[in-house]
Design an enzyme around this catalytic site. Structure first.
Site, mmCIF file in Angstrom:
data_model
loop_
_atom_site.group_PDB
_atom_site.id
_atom_site.type_symbol
_atom_site.label_atom_id
_atom_site.label_comp_id
_atom_site.label_asym_id
_atom_site.label_seq_id
_atom_site.Cartn_x
_atom_site.Cartn_y
_atom_site.Cartn_z
ATOM 1 N N ARG A 38 0.852 -1.089 -0.022
ATOM 2 C CA ARG A 38 -0.260 0.149 -0.499
ATOM 3 C C ARG A 38 0.683 0.864 0.047
ATOM 4 O O ARG A 38 0.527 2.134 -0.315
ATOM 5 C CB ARG A 38 -1.035 0.001 1.054
ATOM 6 C CG ARG A 38 -1.980 -1.073 1.004
ATOM 7 C CD ARG A 38 -3.465 -1.191 2.363
ATOM 8 N NE ARG A 38 -3.754 -1.673 1.644
ATOM 9 C CZ ARG A 38 -5.264 -1.919 2.737
ATOM 10 N NH1 ARG A 38 -4.849 -1.498 4.728
ATOM 11 N NH2 ARG A 38 -6.323 -2.325 2.179
ATOM 12 N N GLY A 62 -12.335 -4.672 1.448
ATOM 13 C CA GLY A 62 -14.270 -3.856 1.407
ATOM 14 C C GLY A 62 -14.241 -3.654 0.139
ATOM 15 O O GLY A 62 -15.523 -3.507 0.049
ATOM 16 N N GLY A 64 -5.929 -5.932 1.902
ATOM 17 C CA GLY A 64 -4.721 -5.219 2.997
ATOM 18 C C GLY A 64 -3.851 -7.242 3.447
ATOM 19 O O GLY A 64 -2.993 -7.510 3.008
ATOM 20 N N LYS A 114 -13.751 -9.837 8.199
ATOM 21 C CA LYS A 114 -14.590 -9.339 8.473
ATOM 22 C C LYS A 114 -15.922 -9.071 8.042
ATOM 23 O O LYS A 114 -16.747 -8.911 6.436
ATOM 24 C CB LYS A 114 -14.406 -7.889 7.509
ATOM 25 C CG LYS A 114 -12.780 -7.358 8.707
ATOM 26 C CD LYS A 114 -12.255 -5.634 7.891
ATOM 27 C CE LYS A 114 -11.398 -5.793 7.822
ATOM 28 N NZ LYS A 114 -9.862 -4.357 7.205
HETATM 29 P P1 ADP Z 1 -8.843 -8.459 3.621
HETATM 30 O O1 ADP Z 1 -7.814 -7.866 4.972
HETATM 31 O O2 ADP Z 1 -8.151 -9.215 2.440
HETATM 32 O O3 ADP Z 1 -9.803 -8.016 3.068
HETATM 33 P P2 ADP Z 1 -10.030 -9.949 6.625
HETATM 34 O O4 ADP Z 1 -9.533 -8.484 6.919
HETATM 35 O O5 ADP Z 1 -11.510 -9.889 5.828
HETATM 36 O O6 ADP Z 1 -9.205 -9.321 4.473
HETATM 37 O O7 ADP Z 1 -9.681 -11.050 6.923
HETATM 38 C C1 ADP Z 1 -8.169 -11.185 6.632
HETATM 39 C C2 ADP Z 1 -7.821 -12.041 7.982
HETATM 40 O O8 ADP Z 1 -8.520 -13.288 8.581
HETATM 41 C C3 ADP Z 1 -6.589 -12.591 7.722
HETATM 42 O O9 ADP Z 1 -6.079 -12.318 9.538
HETATM 43 C C4 ADP Z 1 -6.985 -14.191 8.472
HETATM 44 O O10 ADP Z 1 -5.397 -14.771 9.712
HETATM 45 C C5 ADP Z 1 -7.646 -14.491 8.749
HETATM 46 N N1 ADP Z 1 -9.126 -15.536 9.210
HETATM 47 C C6 ADP Z 1 -9.208 -15.988 7.577
HETATM 48 N N2 ADP Z 1 -10.019 -17.046 7.829
HETATM 49 C C7 ADP Z 1 -9.731 -17.314 8.786
HETATM 50 C C8 ADP Z 1 -10.361 -18.838 9.625
HETATM 51 N N3 ADP Z 1 -11.304 -19.445 9.367
HETATM 52 N N4 ADP Z 1 -10.735 -18.517 11.610
HETATM 53 C C9 ADP Z 1 -9.773 -16.991 11.958
HETATM 54 N N5 ADP Z 1 -9.013 -16.228 10.754
HETATM 55 C C10 ADP Z 1 -9.576 -16.213 9.282
HETATM 56 MG MG MG Z 2 -7.759 -7.215 6.715
#
Ligand code: ADP
Ligand code: MG
Length: 397
Positions: free
Chosen positions: A38, A376, A352, A201
């Site tokens: 980023r 998101g 991220g 999220k």
């Molecule tokens: P992004 O930042 O790519 O949009 P999110 O912030 O929604 O994604 O989610 C990322 C996090 O989700 C990661 O830190 C990962 O460890 C966690 N994660 C994914 N699957 C699981 C799971 N089954 N249980 C706990 N944490 C999870």
């Molecule tokens: Mg995230």
């Protein structure tokens, strides 16, 4: 079309204080930036403004301090890393974001210098879009630029309230690039259009999926998001996260669109992230939760994704990939998408943490069509919803 920083005549920037909302919400370990994608994507805008003699004020959030000062969430390490990346001279840091001390730090800047202000979310007014906080922010700058694509789905003070107080509100180069690619996925994705969503999220992502599922040809779910759907099917999911308020909706969606939705059929489970993993093919035991998709699911998703046609859009890791023993599903999916792209599919990946997982999978930036800085935000935009932080920018006339 939104007005961008390139639309304003070059001589309009000299000596002016340009308030730039950037997305420096990057993973930090100790006082080191773990993933600087980023930061690097914000460089063109920062250097453009600095070279034209602007005083560049960078504002961002980091993590979730919830309106309080949390030392471990200071942007200071980020400012230090930015100083190493930028070619222009002088990146300074201000411990205050607004108020007297911040004003003084701004006054002390020379044209062409860059100042990073402390974490916006140390102030409760940021997420509340509080008018007084928005005014205090806006008073720092003469011009407003938003280059924080990853936060444009939030109407916070820095992305919305403060922006409204400027007569001209410009998009930065990163936002311009993101919108160019993502608007194609939004309006006219090559078919078949395959969407893969994971991550944690959950409420945010379920809301975007509402609009996205009808548009997609295939929807593969994993990570924390899958268990609301599995629970809706009546599966026992142990302590895996379930968004209760979405259960009814998930049931309806599965009834209506079940043919195109894929859910994990096996799971890597454990009591906590620190415990040894086990494989579960059916119900997840009480006290256990799923931290990754299982090998059978990985294989099934590989078959769904590996063809070199259409468009793949991925947001959200399939497991808690930061811990090696829960990373396999995410790594497999990342590499399969890279393979599909190599074979000719359009591949757009965002978020991220998702971007950080690409590094772990040893997938290079050049192995995807586009790597979005937004998770998101990208999901919401692609699903057809408007982003408040984008809407508030000036239209090109
Ligand atoms: P992004 O930042 O790519 O949009 P999110 O912030 O929604 O994604 O989610 C990322 C996090 O989700 C990661 O830190 C990962 O460890 C966690 N994660 C994914 N699957 C699981 C799971 N089954 N249980 C706990 N944490 C999870
Ligand atoms: Mg995230």
């Amino acid at each position: 079309m939104k007005l961008t920083i390139a639309d304003l005549a070059d001589d309009q920037y000299a000596g002016r204080r340009v308030l730039v909302r950037v997305d420096f919400n990057v993973p930090i370990e100790g006082d080191q930036v773990r993933e600087d994608y980023r930061l690097r994507r914000a460089v063109p805008t920062i250097e453009h403004l600095a070279r034209l003699g602007a005083r560049v004020l960078l504002i961002s959030h980091l993590g979730k301090p919830r309106g309080r000062i949390v030392r471990s969430l200071s942007l200071k390490p980020v400012a230090d890393r930015l100083g190493q990346i930028l070619h222009v001279a002088g990146v300074r840091f201000s411990h205050d974001t607004i108020g007297e001390a911040a004003q003084q730090a701004v006054m002390a800047m020379k044209p062409g210098e860059v100042l990073v202000l402390e974490n916006l979310r140390f102030y409760p007014g940021e997420e509340a879009n509080d008018p007084a906080f928005a005014r205090a922010l806006a008073s720092l700058g003469d011009l407003y630029v938003n280059d924080a694509f990853g936060t444009m789905h939030r109407a916070h003070a820095s992305t919305y309230g403060a922006a409204q107080l400027f007569p001209i509100r410009l998009a930065g180069f990163l936002v311009q690039k993101e919108i160019k690619v993502l608007s194609q996925v939004r309006a006219n994705p090559p078919r078949p259009f395959k969407v893969i969503v994971g991550g944690i999220k959950i409420a945010d992502k379920l809301a975007a999926l509402k609009a996205l599922i009808p548009k997609a040809d295939r929807v593969l779910l994993g990570g924390g998001i899958a268990y609301t759907f599995l629970a809706a099917q009546g599966m026992v999911v142990g302590s895996s996260p379930v968004e209760r308020s979405y259960l009814g909706w998930a049931t309806e969606v599965l009834a209506r669109y079940g043919e195109k939705i894929r859910l994990p059929q096996d799971h890597i489970i454990a009591r906590t992230l620190k415990d040894a993993p086990q494989l579960a093919s059916g119900a997840i035991l009480h006290g256990y939760r799923a931290f990754d998709i299982g090998p059978e699911t990985s294989l099934a998703y590989t078959h769904e994704l590996m063809q070199g046609e259409g468009c793949i859009f991925w947001n959200g890791p399939l497991g808690a990939f930061e811990v090696d023993r829960f990373a396999e599903g995410t790594i497999t999916v990342a590499r399969t998408i890279a393979l599909a792209h190599w074979r000719g599919a359009m591949a757009v990946v965002g978020g991220g943490d998702t971007v950080a997982s690409l590094r772990k999978a040893e997938v290079l930036e050049t192995e995807m069509t586009h790597i979005s800085t937004g998770g998101g935000a990208a999901l919401q935009y692609v699903s057809g919803q408007d982003l408040p932080g984008l809407e508030v920018l000036s239209e090109k006339t």
